[in-house]
Design an enzyme around this catalytic site. Structure first.
Site, PDB file in Angstrom:
ATOM      1  N   ILE A 239       0.893  -1.158   0.000  1.00 30.94           N
ATOM      2  CA  ILE A 239       0.000   0.000   0.000  1.00 30.94           C
ATOM      3  C   ILE A 239       0.929   1.205   0.000  1.00 30.94           C
ATOM      4  O   ILE A 239       1.558   1.515   1.008  1.00 30.94           O
ATOM      5  CB  ILE A 239      -0.922   0.013   1.231  1.00 30.94           C
ATOM      6  CG1 ILE A 239      -1.855  -1.202   1.198  1.00 30.94           C
ATOM      7  CG2 ILE A 239      -1.747   1.290   1.271  1.00 30.94           C
ATOM      8  CD1 ILE A 239      -2.778  -1.309   2.385  1.00 30.94           C
ATOM      9  N   PRO A 240       1.073   1.870  -1.145  1.00 29.77           N
ATOM     10  CA  PRO A 240       2.208   2.781  -1.357  1.00 29.77           C
ATOM     11  C   PRO A 240       2.070   4.149  -0.703  1.00 29.77           C
ATOM     12  O   PRO A 240       1.973   5.184  -1.383  1.00 29.77           O
ATOM     13  CB  PRO A 240       2.269   2.890  -2.882  1.00 29.77           C
ATOM     14  CG  PRO A 240       0.850   2.727  -3.307  1.00 29.77           C
ATOM     15  CD  PRO A 240       0.240   1.735  -2.354  1.00 29.77           C
ATOM     16  N   CYS A 241       2.105   4.182   0.623  1.00 28.72           N
ATOM     17  CA  CYS A 241       2.008   5.470   1.320  1.00 28.72           C
ATOM     18  C   CYS A 241       3.236   6.339   1.059  1.00 28.72           C
ATOM     19  O   CYS A 241       3.198   7.552   1.299  1.00 28.72           O
ATOM     20  CB  CYS A 241       1.790   5.259   2.811  1.00 28.72           C
ATOM     21  SG  CYS A 241       3.004   4.210   3.621  1.00 28.72           S
ATOM     22  N   HIS A 242       4.326   5.734   0.555  1.00 33.44           N
ATOM     23  CA  HIS A 242       5.508   6.543   0.238  1.00 33.44           C
ATOM     24  C   HIS A 242       5.263   7.453  -0.959  1.00 33.44           C
ATOM     25  O   HIS A 242       6.045   8.378  -1.205  1.00 33.44           O
ATOM     26  CB  HIS A 242       6.710   5.625  -0.042  1.00 33.44           C
ATOM     27  CG  HIS A 242       6.499   4.697  -1.200  1.00 33.44           C
ATOM     28  ND1 HIS A 242       5.802   3.519  -1.089  1.00 33.44           N
ATOM     29  CD2 HIS A 242       6.914   4.762  -2.500  1.00 33.44           C
ATOM     30  CE1 HIS A 242       5.785   2.888  -2.249  1.00 33.44           C
ATOM     31  NE2 HIS A 242       6.445   3.637  -3.125  1.00 33.44           N
ATOM     32  N   ARG A 243       4.182   7.241  -1.711  1.00 31.27           N
ATOM     33  CA  ARG A 243       3.880   8.071  -2.879  1.00 31.27           C
ATOM     34  C   ARG A 243       3.060   9.314  -2.530  1.00 31.27           C
ATOM     35  O   ARG A 243       2.679  10.067  -3.417  1.00 31.27           O
ATOM     36  CB  ARG A 243       3.132   7.240  -3.934  1.00 31.27           C
ATOM     37  CG  ARG A 243       3.965   6.101  -4.491  1.00 31.27           C
ATOM     38  CD  ARG A 243       3.198   5.258  -5.483  1.00 31.27           C
ATOM     39  NE  ARG A 243       3.946   4.023  -5.746  1.00 31.27           N
ATOM     40  CZ  ARG A 243       3.420   2.906  -6.219  1.00 31.27           C
ATOM     41  NH1 ARG A 243       2.130   2.872  -6.508  1.00 31.27           N
ATOM     42  NH2 ARG A 243       4.161   1.829  -6.401  1.00 31.27           N
TER      43      ARG A 243
END
Length: 276
Positions: A239-243
């Site tokens: 779940i790409p919270c780094h984006r």
């Protein structure tokens, strides 16, 4: 993993000094390597030179990604990651735990876990019989396991590997066309699940602001609440919270370290460029 420790130190330096565009020799000196060795190590990890990577983590690059304002379909096409390689299509669903499972702290749940190397350091991946419930970067193994135990105080943790974990770890492969389907088994509030689902629709190699993420989750104007949901994300990278970054283009904080977030954004940008 030892390589990433060096890379992390270099990225911190690049992030803090990007305005002066430091030369190769300057950064190599900071990580106590010769310029030749540093350049070779960095290219092995990122696939691009330190100078090119610096462009990918610069403020202007982040702003340009936010300014493009493409639709998800357009962005996916532009990435060259269409079809089975489109990361957000690989998740067959976010299956929330039942209220009973949540209330009982994971009672009767058996959680299989393993530690595994990734391009961003060692990770802890945890699965139930239904899917991945936790993925975190484990700079300290004991602390990483304690965090899982706090989330599921009545569950049984078992050190064992399974295909669910292998599928999850495959996202770190460079061959995006060969990633198998991944299932998640998560618990969270209704709003958190909506934010996490919105994150799954942010294509590989692109960025989104907290404001835009809140709107995509059906709550325009709830940027702060969306930020809290991002911070509560239990599954790093998948779940790409780094984006998610600030609307100014600044990367902002990250649960697993600001340098690691910058590394992920730059690494994805480099992979994206190689597919064009």
């Amino acid at each position: 993993m030892q390589d990433f420790n060096r890379i992390e130190q270099a990225i911190l330096y690049l992030r803090d000094h990007y305005r002066s565009q430091p030369e190769l020799e300057e950064v190599a000196r900071e990580v106590h390597l010769s310029p030749f060795h540093f350049q070779r190590l960095f290219q092995q990890w990122a696939g691009v030179t330190p100078k090119k990577f610096l462009q990918y983590i610069s403020l202007e690059h982040a702003k340009s990604l936010l300014r493009d304002n493409l639709t998800l379909a357009q962005t996916s096409f532009e990435t060259g990651l269409s079809g089975t390689g489109r990361l957000h299509d690989l998740f067959i669903g976010v299956e929330g735990m039942t209220p009973g499972e949540y209330r009982q702290g994971g009672k009767a749940l058996q959680l299989a876990y393993r530690f595994a190397p990734t391009p961003f350091g060692e990770a802890l991946v945890v699965s139930t019989g239904k899917g991945i419930c936790h993925l975190a970067f484990a700079d300290n193994r004991q602390e990483a396991l304690r965090e899982v135990q706090e989330q599921f105080p009545r569950a049984t943790l078992l050190p064992q590997q399974d295909p669910l974990q292998a599928d999850a770890l495959s996202v770190f492969s460079q061959d995006w066309s060969d990633i198998r389907r991944i299932r998640l088994h998560l618990r969270g509030s209704s709003f958190q699940l909506k934010v996490w689902q919105a994150l799954l629709r942010v294509p590989f190699g692109t960025l989104v602001s907290y404001r835009a993420l809140a709107a995509a989750a059906g709550a325009p104007g709830a940027s702060r609440a969306a930020g809290n949901a991002v911070a509560a994300n239990p599954v790093a990278f998948l779940i790409p919270c780094h984006r998610v970054i600030r609307s100014t283009g600044l990367f902002g904080s990250y649960h697993w370290g600001e340098a690691r977030k910058a590394a992920m954004i730059g690494w994805e940008s480099a992979r994206l460029a190689s597919h064009r």
